[in-house]
Design a protein around this motif. Structure first.
Motif, PDB file in Angstrom:
ATOM      1  N   GLN A   1      98.884 -35.215  10.704  1.00  0.00           N
ATOM      2  CA  GLN A   1      98.387 -34.369  11.777  1.00  0.00           C
ATOM      3  C   GLN A   1      97.988 -32.997  11.274  1.00  0.00           C
ATOM      4  N   VAL A   2      98.732 -32.483  10.285  1.00  0.00           N
ATOM      5  CA  VAL A   2      98.468 -31.152   9.753  1.00  0.00           C
ATOM      6  C   VAL A   2      98.354 -31.242   8.233  1.00  0.00           C
ATOM      7  N   GLN A   3      97.347 -30.591   7.687  1.00  0.00           N
ATOM      8  CA  GLN A   3      97.176 -30.521   6.237  1.00  0.00           C
ATOM      9  C   GLN A   3      97.167 -29.072   5.790  1.00  0.00           C
ATOM     10  N   LEU A   4      97.850 -28.804   4.676  1.00  0.00           N
ATOM     11  CA  LEU A   4      97.820 -27.494   4.043  1.00  0.00           C
ATOM     12  C   LEU A   4      97.177 -27.656   2.675  1.00  0.00           C
ATOM     13  N   VAL A   5      96.145 -26.880   2.415  1.00  0.00           N
ATOM     14  CA  VAL A   5      95.436 -26.960   1.141  1.00  0.00           C
ATOM     15  C   VAL A   5      95.510 -25.605   0.451  1.00  0.00           C
ATOM     16  N   GLU A   6      96.076 -25.623  -0.754  1.00  0.00           N
ATOM     17  CA  GLU A   6      96.271 -24.394  -1.527  1.00  0.00           C
ATOM     18  C   GLU A   6      95.200 -24.257  -2.600  1.00  0.00           C
ATOM     19  N   SER A   7      94.973 -23.023  -3.018  1.00  0.00           N
ATOM     20  CA  SER A   7      94.080 -22.756  -4.138  1.00  0.00           C
ATOM     21  C   SER A   7      94.471 -21.427  -4.763  1.00  0.00           C
ATOM     22  N   GLY A   8      93.994 -21.214  -5.996  1.00  0.00           N
ATOM     23  CA  GLY A   8      94.161 -19.913  -6.621  1.00  0.00           C
ATOM     24  C   GLY A   8      95.134 -19.846  -7.772  1.00  0.00           C
TER      25      GLY A   8
ATOM     26  N   SER B   1      99.395 -23.549  17.373  1.00  0.00           N
ATOM     27  CA  SER B   1      99.629 -22.236  16.772  1.00  0.00           C
ATOM     28  C   SER B   1     100.518 -22.422  15.543  1.00  0.00           C
ATOM     29  N   ILE B   2     100.626 -21.371  14.750  1.00  0.00           N
ATOM     30  CA  ILE B   2     101.437 -21.406  13.530  1.00  0.00           C
ATOM     31  C   ILE B   2     102.389 -20.223  13.563  1.00  0.00           C
ATOM     32  N   PRO B   3     103.603 -20.424  14.070  1.00  0.00           N
ATOM     33  CA  PRO B   3     104.533 -19.300  14.170  1.00  0.00           C
ATOM     34  C   PRO B   3     104.893 -18.663  12.834  1.00  0.00           C
ATOM     35  N   VAL B   4     105.030 -19.470  11.783  1.00  0.00           N
ATOM     36  CA  VAL B   4     105.450 -18.928  10.492  1.00  0.00           C
ATOM     37  C   VAL B   4     104.646 -19.579   9.369  1.00  0.00           C
TER      38      VAL B   4
ATOM     39  N   ASN C   1     103.961 -23.239   2.852  1.00  0.00           N
ATOM     40  CA  ASN C   1     104.741 -23.835   3.935  1.00  0.00           C
ATOM     41  C   ASN C   1     104.305 -23.226   5.250  1.00  0.00           C
ATOM     42  N   ALA C   2     104.278 -24.060   6.280  1.00  0.00           N
ATOM     43  CA  ALA C   2     103.943 -23.551   7.608  1.00  0.00           C
ATOM     44  C   ALA C   2     104.719 -24.318   8.667  1.00  0.00           C
ATOM     45  N   VAL C   3     105.239 -23.592   9.620  1.00  0.00           N
ATOM     46  CA  VAL C   3     105.794 -24.204  10.829  1.00  0.00           C
ATOM     47  C   VAL C   3     104.673 -24.210  11.850  1.00  0.00           C
ATOM     48  N   VAL C   4     104.207 -25.406  12.197  1.00  0.00           N
ATOM     49  CA  VAL C   4     102.998 -25.558  13.001  1.00  0.00           C
ATOM     50  C   VAL C   4     103.354 -26.217  14.322  1.00  0.00           C
ATOM     51  N   LEU C   5     102.874 -25.643  15.410  1.00  0.00           N
ATOM     52  CA  LEU C   5     103.025 -26.255  16.726  1.00  0.00           C
ATOM     53  C   LEU C   5     101.829 -27.157  16.987  1.00  0.00           C
ATOM     54  N   VAL C   6     102.123 -28.435  17.281  1.00  0.00           N
ATOM     55  CA  VAL C   6     101.051 -29.407  17.535  1.00  0.00           C
ATOM     56  C   VAL C   6     101.375 -30.175  18.807  1.00  0.00           C
ATOM     57  N   GLY C   7     100.297 -30.740  19.378  1.00  0.00           N
ATOM     58  CA  GLY C   7     100.501 -31.645  20.501  1.00  0.00           C
ATOM     59  C   GLY C   7     100.401 -30.992  21.855  1.00  0.00           C
ATOM     60  N   THR C   8     100.171 -31.787  22.834  1.00  0.00           N
ATOM     61  CA  THR C   8     100.111 -31.361  24.227  1.00  0.00           C
ATOM     62  C   THR C   8     100.837 -32.395  25.083  1.00  0.00           C
ATOM     63  N   PRO C   9     101.296 -32.086  26.309  1.00  0.00           N
ATOM     64  CA  PRO C   9     101.180 -30.769  26.949  1.00  0.00           C
ATOM     65  C   PRO C   9     102.185 -29.747  26.457  1.00  0.00           C
TER      66      PRO C   9
ATOM     67  N   PRO D   1     103.676 -28.343  23.058  1.00  0.00           N
ATOM     68  CA  PRO D   1     103.601 -28.379  21.597  1.00  0.00           C
ATOM     69  C   PRO D   1     104.987 -28.438  20.959  1.00  0.00           C
ATOM     70  N   ALA D   2     105.079 -29.203  19.868  1.00  0.00           N
ATOM     71  CA  ALA D   2     106.329 -29.344  19.140  1.00  0.00           C
ATOM     72  C   ALA D   2     106.125 -28.855  17.704  1.00  0.00           C
ATOM     73  N   PRO D   3     107.170 -28.332  17.066  1.00  0.00           N
ATOM     74  CA  PRO D   3     107.027 -27.799  15.709  1.00  0.00           C
ATOM     75  C   PRO D   3     107.048 -28.889  14.640  1.00  0.00           C
ATOM     76  N   ILE D   4     106.204 -28.729  13.657  1.00  0.00           N
ATOM     77  CA  ILE D   4     106.187 -29.576  12.462  1.00  0.00           C
ATOM     78  C   ILE D   4     106.298 -28.672  11.253  1.00  0.00           C
TER      79      ILE D   4
END
Length: 122
Positions: free
Chosen positions: A1-8, A30-33, A96-104, A106-109
């Motif tokens: 559901q969520v992808q994080l792609v790093e570079s640098g 949203s991404i709280p952290v 690393n990211a704490v990501v809120l996904v989903g409706t109605p 949202p839950a953290p991933i």
């Protein structure tokens, strides 16, 4: 559901600088952290820096004054500006990211990137 792609990441001499980037994608509410961790060979993964949305950054003591974490919330991107790099900063750096996904409701991933190698050596 969520992808994080790093570079640098890369190879840099002691005293040099690098800038890491990490962008999150997917059906994000949203991404709280967002933050950065690192893991050196034979060692446990450790926190480098975190930055809550609209909050203050948190750094491990050994990088304070040398590393700066920042975010572009519009781009779902977190950066780590690393300066005055030392050989002991050598590690694989993970976003690393704490990501809120989903409706109605949202839950953290808790999401992780694949890691990018930073090597500080002359």
């Amino acid at each position: 559901q969520v992808q994080l792609v790093e570079s640098g990441g890369g190879l840099v001499q002691p005293g040099g600088s690098l800038r890491l980037s990490c962008t999150a994608s997917g059906k994000i509410f949203s991404i709280p952290v967002m933050g950065w961790y690192r893991q050196a060979p034979g060692k446990r993964r450790e926190l480098v820096a975190t930055l809550p949305s609209g909050g203050s950054p948190n750094y491990r003591d050994s990088v304070k004054g040398r590393f700066t974490i920042s975010r572009d919330n519009a781009k779902n991107t977190v950066y780590l500006q690393m300066s005055s790099l030392k050989p002991e900063d050598t590690a694989v750096y993970y976003c690393n990211a704490v990501v809120l996904v989903g409706t109605p409701v949202p839950a953290p991933i808790d999401s992780w990137g694949q890691g990018t190698q930073v090597t500080v050596s002359s």
